[in-house]
Design an enzyme around this catalytic site. Sequence first.
Site, PDB file in Angstrom:
ATOM      1  N   SER A  27       0.591  -1.260  -0.283  1.00 24.30           N
ATOM      2  CA  SER A  27      -0.107   0.044   0.319  1.00 24.30           C
ATOM      3  C   SER A  27       1.174   1.154  -0.047  1.00 24.30           C
ATOM      4  O   SER A  27       0.705   2.482   0.296  1.00 24.30           O
ATOM      5  CB  SER A  27      -0.704   0.416   1.652  1.00 24.30           C
ATOM      6  OG  SER A  27       0.014   0.094   2.199  1.00 24.30           O
ATOM      7  N   ASN A 114      -1.631  -2.687  13.497  1.00 22.76           N
ATOM      8  CA  ASN A 114      -2.770  -2.208  13.868  1.00 22.76           C
ATOM      9  C   ASN A 114      -3.501  -1.016  14.121  1.00 22.76           C
ATOM     10  O   ASN A 114      -4.658  -0.328  13.972  1.00 22.76           O
ATOM     11  CB  ASN A 114      -3.767  -3.857  14.501  1.00 22.76           C
ATOM     12  CG  ASN A 114      -3.961  -4.688  13.278  1.00 22.76           C
ATOM     13  OD1 ASN A 114      -3.246  -4.684  12.216  1.00 22.76           O
ATOM     14  ND2 ASN A 114      -3.662  -5.418  14.254  1.00 22.76           N
ATOM     15  N   THR A 159     -39.951  26.226  -9.518  1.00 17.20           N
ATOM     16  CA  THR A 159     -40.325  25.271  -8.755  1.00 17.20           C
ATOM     17  C   THR A 159     -40.592  24.223  -9.909  1.00 17.20           C
ATOM     18  O   THR A 159     -41.211  24.981 -11.438  1.00 17.20           O
ATOM     19  CB  THR A 159     -41.169  25.362  -7.605  1.00 17.20           C
ATOM     20  OG1 THR A 159     -42.179  25.891  -8.688  1.00 17.20           O
ATOM     21  CG2 THR A 159     -41.149  26.106  -6.381  1.00 17.20           C
ATOM     22  N   HIS A 160     -39.937  22.871 -10.481  1.00 21.72           N
ATOM     23  CA  HIS A 160     -39.855  21.835 -11.031  1.00 21.72           C
ATOM     24  C   HIS A 160     -38.679  23.111 -12.448  1.00 21.72           C
ATOM     25  O   HIS A 160     -39.921  22.593 -13.860  1.00 21.72           O
ATOM     26  CB  HIS A 160     -41.210  22.264 -11.208  1.00 21.72           C
ATOM     27  CG  HIS A 160     -42.553  21.721 -10.231  1.00 21.72           C
ATOM     28  ND1 HIS A 160     -42.038  19.994 -10.004  1.00 21.72           N
ATOM     29  CD2 HIS A 160     -43.241  22.631  -9.153  1.00 21.72           C
ATOM     30  CE1 HIS A 160     -43.445  20.330  -8.629  1.00 21.72           C
ATOM     31  NE2 HIS A 160     -43.022  21.954  -8.595  1.00 21.72           N
ATOM     32  N   SER A 281     -14.167  24.928 -27.856  1.00 21.79           N
ATOM     33  CA  SER A 281     -15.148  23.411 -29.568  1.00 21.79           C
ATOM     34  C   SER A 281     -14.085  23.227 -30.057  1.00 21.79           C
ATOM     35  O   SER A 281     -13.129  23.912 -30.752  1.00 21.79           O
ATOM     36  CB  SER A 281     -16.273  23.698 -29.389  1.00 21.79           C
ATOM     37  OG  SER A 281     -16.282  22.332 -30.748  1.00 21.79           O
ATOM     38  N   ASN A 289     -17.784  26.690 -23.441  1.00 24.93           N
ATOM     39  CA  ASN A 289     -18.793  25.560 -22.577  1.00 24.93           C
ATOM     40  C   ASN A 289     -18.148  25.830 -21.249  1.00 24.93           C
ATOM     41  O   ASN A 289     -16.787  25.961 -20.973  1.00 24.93           O
ATOM     42  CB  ASN A 289     -18.549  24.454 -23.007  1.00 24.93           C
ATOM     43  CG  ASN A 289     -18.635  24.488 -24.400  1.00 24.93           C
ATOM     44  OD1 ASN A 289     -19.945  24.837 -25.354  1.00 24.93           O
ATOM     45  ND2 ASN A 289     -17.911  23.438 -25.521  1.00 24.93           N
ATOM     46  N   TYR A 321      -8.901  -6.505  12.919  1.00 25.04           N
ATOM     47  CA  TYR A 321      -8.320  -6.344  12.019  1.00 25.04           C
ATOM     48  C   TYR A 321      -8.609  -7.002  10.557  1.00 25.04           C
ATOM     49  O   TYR A 321      -7.969  -8.152  11.177  1.00 25.04           O
ATOM     50  CB  TYR A 321      -6.951  -5.705  12.633  1.00 25.04           C
ATOM     51  CG  TYR A 321      -5.813  -5.018  11.133  1.00 25.04           C
ATOM     52  CD1 TYR A 321      -6.450  -3.504  10.908  1.00 25.04           C
ATOM     53  CD2 TYR A 321      -5.775  -5.314  10.503  1.00 25.04           C
ATOM     54  CE1 TYR A 321      -5.636  -3.275   9.533  1.00 25.04           C
ATOM     55  CE2 TYR A 321      -4.676  -5.229   8.660  1.00 25.04           C
ATOM     56  CZ  TYR A 321      -5.334  -4.326   8.742  1.00 25.04           C
ATOM     57  OH  TYR A 321      -4.406  -3.693   7.521  1.00 25.04           O
ATOM     58  N   GLN A 326      -7.110  -2.055   4.635  1.00 27.38           N
ATOM     59  CA  GLN A 326      -5.887  -1.292   4.337  1.00 27.38           C
ATOM     60  C   GLN A 326      -6.132  -0.508   3.149  1.00 27.38           C
ATOM     61  O   GLN A 326      -6.372   0.705   2.915  1.00 27.38           O
ATOM     62  CB  GLN A 326      -4.896  -2.435   3.437  1.00 27.38           C
ATOM     63  CG  GLN A 326      -4.397  -1.461   2.585  1.00 27.38           C
ATOM     64  CD  GLN A 326      -2.932  -2.632   2.829  1.00 27.38           C
ATOM     65  OE1 GLN A 326      -1.669  -2.316   3.930  1.00 27.38           O
ATOM     66  NE2 GLN A 326      -2.513  -2.908   1.435  1.00 27.38           N
ATOM     67  N   LYS A 329      -7.951   4.144   3.068  1.00 33.04           N
ATOM     68  CA  LYS A 329      -6.993   4.818   2.497  1.00 33.04           C
ATOM     69  C   LYS A 329      -6.704   6.127   1.456  1.00 33.04           C
ATOM     70  O   LYS A 329      -7.326   6.630   1.260  1.00 33.04           O
ATOM     71  CB  LYS A 329      -5.437   4.857   3.325  1.00 33.04           C
ATOM     72  CG  LYS A 329      -5.290   5.149   4.887  1.00 33.04           C
ATOM     73  CD  LYS A 329      -4.148   4.156   5.251  1.00 33.04           C
ATOM     74  CE  LYS A 329      -3.886   2.758   4.428  1.00 33.04           C
ATOM     75  NZ  LYS A 329      -4.734   1.952   5.606  1.00 33.04           N
TER      76      LYS A 329
HETATM   77  N1  ARG Z   1      -1.163  -1.494   5.626  1.00 28.28           N
HETATM   78  C1  ARG Z   1      -1.922  -1.653   7.086  1.00 28.28           C
HETATM   79  C2  ARG Z   1      -3.011  -0.987   6.555  1.00 28.28           C
HETATM   80  O1  ARG Z   1      -3.330   0.268   6.175  1.00 28.28           O
HETATM   81  C3  ARG Z   1      -1.568  -1.512   8.302  1.00 28.28           C
HETATM   82  C4  ARG Z   1      -1.626  -2.270   9.096  1.00 28.28           C
HETATM   83  C5  ARG Z   1      -1.001  -3.498   9.385  1.00 28.28           C
HETATM   84  N2  ARG Z   1      -1.983  -4.682   9.906  1.00 28.28           N
HETATM   85  C6  ARG Z   1      -1.369  -5.955   9.581  1.00 28.28           C
HETATM   86  N3  ARG Z   1      -1.804  -6.835  10.449  1.00 28.28           N
HETATM   87  N4  ARG Z   1      -1.289  -6.346   8.813  1.00 28.28           N
HETATM   88  O2  ARG Z   1      -4.407  -1.486   7.359  1.00 28.28           O
END
Ligand code: ARG
Length: 462
Positions: A27, A114, A159-160, A281, A289, A321, A326, A329
Amino acid sequence: MKNKIKTVWSKRFKGKTSKSFQRIGSSINVDKRLYEQDIFASTVHTQMLIKQKIIPTNEGKKIINGLKKIKSLIDNNKFVFEEKYEDIHLNIEKKLFQIIGPAAGFMHTARSRNDQVVTDFKLWVKASTQDILKDISSVMRAIVKKAEKNIDTVMPGFTHLKNAQPISFAHYLLAYYEMLKRDKKRFENNLNLLDESPLGSAALSGTSYKIDRNYTAKKMGFKKATDNSIDSVSDRDFAIDFLYAAAVCAMHLSRLAEDFIILNSDAYKLIEFNDSVLTGSSIMPQKKNPDPAELIRGRVGINYGKLNSILTIMKGLPMSYFKDMQDDKALVFDGHDTLRDSLTMSYELINNLKVSKDRMHKMANQGFTTATDFADYLVKEKNLSFRESYGISSSLVDFAEKNKKTLDQVSLEELKKFYKNLDKNVLKIFNVRNSMNSKKSYGGTSSANIKKMIKKYKREIK
Ligand code: ARG
């Protein structure tokens, strides 16, 4: 060393990680955005470990200095992030070993990735929410500024999407101020809810070391430490709430964008934009536009998608967890970036908007928009019931429509055919500006009201 350490767990692993899984499971390309938060949280964690005499002071100081160096390497683009170290946490730990040697081994005492990841992530959401709040405020200020110049600009209220009643263009714009104000509150609510530090929950059960969670919570700017270690590592409500607030805000901006597209269309021509926010265009030379508005309208789809994705990822996850999380994010980062771009484009559109006041005024007078005012006049001046006067006004509209007149073109003599006892005072009722300014009820479109509101808005948004 026979087994050249690649991953922190390589001792127990006989085979190498598959290349494709390494790429897919890593990641780092996403969570490297957490580097500041990760280094900050690790520094605070180490300070706590020293204070609690859990690790030797000397080693602790080395860790803190090493982290400082790593931050400056990353700040200056001199850090090579590596997929094989999976994520930001292990990339930094690996680097720390390279810089300070075995002392780095003390850093991960009494924590787990975690609790580390969720701490970093919460810190990121807190900081980024402040940026979003600032961006929303900028749009709100731009709205107030534009509204101030258009208090007396009469437009048809719809309205509408059918002409309904005359309103002030300022009043219309300020409706979006209110929506954005609620958006800010949604983000602020999330800030309040997430304000608990998960650090020290470790893998899921807490830790046997004598850590001081209150110390790390306070140092990182959290109100307190979380109360349940299992919930701490499995909770992603703050990411969901963030994406929900972003989705609603993006929806509001999308409505504004759609309004702008309609009002700017050749059928309406009520507003124009400066060339700086238009595109041409490649085939039709005449075209200008409003692409930014269309992007804002379309990208709400991205914001909805991110919210839907995270809700689905979290659904049915047992405690505690799992790697499923993961991907949270990337969703939050994309949702954040998309929303901020939409806020920036909205800000630019509002600042580059020109109002065709004459056309607005003319259109406000089309579609018999003062028919309600006439009915209200008969109620107030002639003591009729509203339903009776509504009927009289309906007949007047029929007549005007057949004779291709606007209501203010109907003469007093003609009016008297619908209600005998009328004098020339009634004629002012059909003036669209008078109609607008008669709406003095709290929150209504009269210019007197709008002026008061603008004063209030300026105080709250300065
Ligand atoms: N990169 C992991 C995530 O974003 C970090 C936590 C990893 N924990 C694990 N038990 N593999 O979730």
